[in-house]
Design a protein around this motif. Sequence first.
Motif, PDB file in Angstrom:
ATOM      1  N   VAL A 137      -8.520  15.016  11.194  1.00 46.55           N
ATOM      2  CA  VAL A 137      -7.857  13.807  10.708  1.00 46.55           C
ATOM      3  C   VAL A 137      -7.979  13.778   9.187  1.00 46.55           C
ATOM      4  CG1 VAL A 137      -8.146  12.442  12.800  1.00 46.55           C
ATOM      5  CG2 VAL A 137      -9.936  12.423  11.083  1.00 46.55           C
ATOM      6  N   ALA A 138      -6.995  13.166   8.561  1.00 45.96           N
ATOM      7  CA  ALA A 138      -6.959  13.066   7.105  1.00 45.96           C
ATOM      8  C   ALA A 138      -7.055  11.611   6.699  1.00 45.96           C
ATOM      9  CB  ALA A 138      -5.670  13.672   6.569  1.00 45.96           C
ATOM     10  N   SER A 139      -7.710  11.389   5.570  1.00 51.91           N
ATOM     11  CA  SER A 139      -7.751  10.048   4.975  1.00 51.91           C
ATOM     12  C   SER A 139      -7.569  10.198   3.476  1.00 51.91           C
ATOM     13  CB  SER A 139      -9.071   9.352   5.302  1.00 51.91           C
ATOM     14  OG  SER A 139     -10.161  10.082   4.788  1.00 51.91           O
ATOM     15  N   ARG A 140      -6.955   9.204   2.886  1.00 54.51           N
ATOM     16  CA  ARG A 140      -6.665   9.249   1.455  1.00 54.51           C
ATOM     17  C   ARG A 140      -7.511   8.216   0.733  1.00 54.51           C
ATOM     18  NH1 ARG A 140      -2.699  11.237  -1.798  1.00 54.51           N
ATOM     19  NH2 ARG A 140      -1.482  12.023  -0.057  1.00 54.51           N
ATOM     20  N   SER A 141      -8.076   8.648  -0.390  1.00 59.81           N
ATOM     21  CA  SER A 141      -8.807   7.756  -1.269  1.00 59.81           C
ATOM     22  C   SER A 141      -8.262   7.987  -2.677  1.00 59.81           C
ATOM     23  CB  SER A 141     -10.309   8.060  -1.214  1.00 59.81           C
ATOM     24  OG  SER A 141     -11.007   7.256  -2.119  1.00 59.81           O
ATOM     25  N   GLY A 142      -7.337   7.141  -3.090  1.00 65.15           N
ATOM     26  CA  GLY A 142      -6.641   7.356  -4.353  1.00 65.15           C
ATOM     27  C   GLY A 142      -5.774   8.593  -4.244  1.00 65.15           C
ATOM     28  N   ALA A 143      -6.002   9.566  -5.158  1.00 66.55           N
ATOM     29  CA  ALA A 143      -5.225  10.803  -5.142  1.00 66.55           C
ATOM     30  C   ALA A 143      -5.898  11.887  -4.295  1.00 66.55           C
ATOM     31  CB  ALA A 143      -5.051  11.319  -6.567  1.00 66.55           C
TER      32      ALA A 143
END
Length: 122
Positions: A63-69
Amino acid sequence: MQIPLYQAKAEFFRMLGHPVRIRVLELLQAGPMPVRELLAAIEVEPSNLSQQLAVLRRSGIVVASRSGATVNYELAGADVADLLQAARRTLGQLLAGQEGLLAELHADQEADAAVNGDQIIR
């Protein structure tokens, strides 16, 4: 129409059948990692890593998660790590068996060389 379970299993193992995907999964066993760290550790082209991460993500294994860039990836569950550990154990057993065969082959070559007065080439 639903596919048979054995076919689903075969597709699952086919999905795992790429060295970059296996390396990503190995690295993610230590915990979530940003893409930039995966790139540094695996040393492949960004487009190649992106493609392989997409396959793993679509399969639901990561699974992927984004934190800013920053995009971080992690294993979707502990079962993936268990599967990789089982694969290491199995591979170790297979290679140990092959090592025994290789030692036996070398012993046979040495015995033949002693009888024939030949040199052994390794």
